[in-house]
Design an enzyme around this catalytic site. Structure first.
Site, PDB file in Angstrom:
ATOM      1  N   CYS A  79      61.360 -34.980  -1.844  1.00 56.62           N
ATOM      2  CA  CYS A  79      61.084 -34.173  -0.658  1.00 56.62           C
ATOM      3  C   CYS A  79      62.388 -33.603  -0.093  1.00 56.62           C
ATOM      4  O   CYS A  79      63.033 -32.797  -0.739  1.00 56.62           O
ATOM      5  CB  CYS A  79      60.288 -34.977   0.367  1.00 56.62           C
ATOM      6  SG  CYS A  79      59.547 -33.949   1.658  1.00 56.62           S
ATOM      7  N   HIS A 190      55.612 -36.205  -3.076  1.00 58.09           N
ATOM      8  CA  HIS A 190      55.938 -37.617  -2.868  1.00 58.09           C
ATOM      9  C   HIS A 190      55.288 -38.471  -3.958  1.00 58.09           C
ATOM     10  O   HIS A 190      54.109 -38.810  -3.845  1.00 58.09           O
ATOM     11  CB  HIS A 190      55.441 -38.083  -1.499  1.00 58.09           C
ATOM     12  CG  HIS A 190      56.234 -37.529  -0.369  1.00 58.09           C
ATOM     13  ND1 HIS A 190      57.318 -38.173   0.181  1.00 58.09           N
ATOM     14  CD2 HIS A 190      56.130 -36.360   0.306  1.00 58.09           C
ATOM     15  CE1 HIS A 190      57.832 -37.432   1.143  1.00 58.09           C
ATOM     16  NE2 HIS A 190      57.125 -36.318   1.245  1.00 58.09           N
ATOM     17  N   GLU A 192      55.652 -41.506  -4.429  1.00 60.69           N
ATOM     18  CA  GLU A 192      55.303 -42.817  -3.848  1.00 60.69           C
ATOM     19  C   GLU A 192      54.017 -42.753  -3.032  1.00 60.69           C
ATOM     20  O   GLU A 192      53.509 -43.775  -2.585  1.00 60.69           O
ATOM     21  CB  GLU A 192      56.479 -43.353  -3.011  1.00 60.69           C
ATOM     22  CG  GLU A 192      56.634 -42.761  -1.609  1.00 60.69           C
ATOM     23  CD  GLU A 192      57.257 -41.361  -1.562  1.00 60.69           C
ATOM     24  OE1 GLU A 192      57.413 -40.729  -2.623  1.00 60.69           O
ATOM     25  OE2 GLU A 192      57.592 -40.918  -0.452  1.00 60.69           O
TER      26      GLU A 192
END
Lengths: 209, 278
Positions: A79, A190, A192
């Site tokens: 990001c 992202h 994650e």
């Protein structure tokens, strides 16, 4: 050991937990020595470009980040961690970034539309969008075309060197959602927060060294 | 193509999911972490926890719930309910929440939203708006909000064109005199990254979202809108997206009681031409 750089910007715990879930050892740190000694480095980050850059400077992390990348160890930006690698951002700016990769960070143009009704696209670009893989890099083998990843951002990068483009995504415009250049990997989305596919990307990254 | 998001919402009280969730194969049907993991498996795009813990002493329990959820579930997590201070936000984000939903605290002090967005970034600030349709038969009541003189244009006037949507707090009990569409616009200017709009008329009724409410607000904003309150069928979700112009739809009971799985929901929407992540 993977060093996840902790400079007070955003949900770092998720990045660390995701790496641990795929079997990597990850520490949150802003200690330059730990960053330099790590096998690979992750630079996450959400929020404003200017604040992120200011925090990196305040904590004396600009040189360690640069040194780590120059050492050839695998490096992952997520990001804002992607955007910070470039020369400058127009967010509250222009503001200088790390300048490791040539190119700039711009805002999504206002009033773009992709629907028949002509309704303008919302900014921030928030949610799951599909990613097209443009580069045959081993890391992206796990990503089939049109795979969905989670995004939340209002700015995107325009790299000067098109050979760095690893993935692109459409949102009003076609923008660069993934970068790969030598030992540098960076995603606008992202991993994650992108469930199984995101975790498999992180697993691949964690095994690069 | 950006997918429309399907977001299950869990009401959490004292660390336990209330209002019942009817999942098979759960060891503990009240455990938010297990339910979150089950929704992830079904393909939910995000998850929202609404903390309805009443007692002040038990308020920290939600932080443990968030921390345990963030260890197991890798999708965006929003937490709302009782978010009043910058410290509340910091604690939730540090525990692993990606976004916080601010409702009453924003009405009491709009500057709180501006400060929070400046400190933590707009991407993690969701402003939750509870709105009701009202009919103004007489002059609108004088606002008692301390900041009302700063934004007189936000308040309902005598000549308001219908339908009129008013912002309420405390689960729809307390009127504020604030016009919901103009309020949403101010919140966007103050740095909200997203709004979560709940129709207090429709909440719990299963009659469908208030489509006009959602459309009026969505069309006046450039930030995304999550529709909430009233979803009882898959068609309601479709209408919320297409007619209500919502970027995401939030629902509780239709998912909790397994009337429909998230997967079935998305297949239905896709067949009707809505972009979803399958």
């Amino acid at each position: 050991m993977i060093a996840v750089i902790d400079y007070g910007m955003g949900n770092l715990r998720s990045v660390q937990k995701a790496l641990e879930t795929v079997g990597a050892r990850a520490i949150l740190t802003h200690d330059p020595e730990e960053i330099l000694n790590a096998d690979s480095v992750v630079l996450p980050g959400v929020g404003a470009f200017k604040d992120c850059m200011a925090n990196l400077k305040r904590l004396g992390l600009v040189d360690p980040v640069r040194a780590s990348i120059e050492s050839g160890k695998p490096f992952l930006g997520i990001c804002l961690g992607l955007q910070l690698l470039f020369e400058e951002s127009e967010e509250f700016g222009p503001v200088h970034g790390l300048g490791i990769l040539p190119g700039k960070v711009v805002r999504f143009p206002e009033g773009c539309s992709e629907t028949e009704s002509g309704a303008p696209m919302k900014i921030p670009h928030m949610g799951w969008n599909s990613v097209e893989v443009k580069k045959k890099d081993p890391l992206f083998k796990v990503v089939p075309d049109h795979s969905y990843f989670y995004f939340v951002h209002s700015y995107y990068v325009i790299p000067e060197d098109p050979t760095m483009v690893a993935t692109t995504t459409r949102y009003g415009v076609e923008f660069v959602s993934g970068i790969q250049h030598e030992n540098i990997y960076a995603f606008q989305f992202h991993p994650e927060k992108s469930q199984t596919l995101g975790l498999s990307l992180l697993e691949r990254f964690s095994r690069l060294n | 193509m950006l997918a429309k998001r399907i977001i299950p919402c869990l009401d959490v009280k004292d660390g336990r999911v209330v209002k019942g969730v009817n999942f098979v194969n759960l060891r503990d049907a009240g455990d938010p972490v297990e339910i979150a993991a089950a929704y992830e498996k079904e393909g939910a795009d995000e998850l929202t926890f609404l903390d309805i813990t009443a007692s002040h002493e038990k308020r920290d329990i939600i932080l443990d719930v968030v921390a345990h959820t963030a260890e197991k579930v890798f999708m965006p997590l929003t937490v709302g309910g009782g978010v009043r201070t910058l410290e509340d936000i910091r604690n939730l984000l540090n525990a692993g929440a990606d976004k916080v939903a601010i409702n009453t605290a924003a009405v009491h002090d709009p500057e709180f939203v501006r400060t929070a967005a400046g400190r933590f970034g707009s991407q993690c600030i969701v402003v939750a708006i509870d709105a009701k349709r009202v009919v103004l038969e007489t002059k609108a009541a004088e606002s008692k909000l301390p900041w009302c003189d700063q934004h007189p244009d936000l308040f309902l006037t005598e000549n308001e064109p219908e339908p009129i949507f008013e912002v309420f707090t405390h689960g729809g009990r307390n009127p504020t005199g604030i016009h919901a569409v103009r309020w949403a616009r101010l919140m966007e200017i103050y740095g909200a990254g997203e709004v979560l709009v709940t129709s207090m008329d429709r909440d719990g009724t299963k009659k469908g979202y208030d489509l006009e409410l959602n459309r009026f607000i969505s069309e006046s904003l450039t930030i995304p809108l999550i529709a909430s309150g009233g979803a009882g069928t898959l068609e309601h979700l479709f209408e919320g997206i297409v007619q209500g112009k919502a970027d995401a739809v939030l629902a509780a009971s239709i998912f909790h009681f397994k009337e429909f799985t998230i997967g079935e929901t998305k297949k239905y929407l896709k067949a009707k031409g809505v972009a979803v992540r399958l």
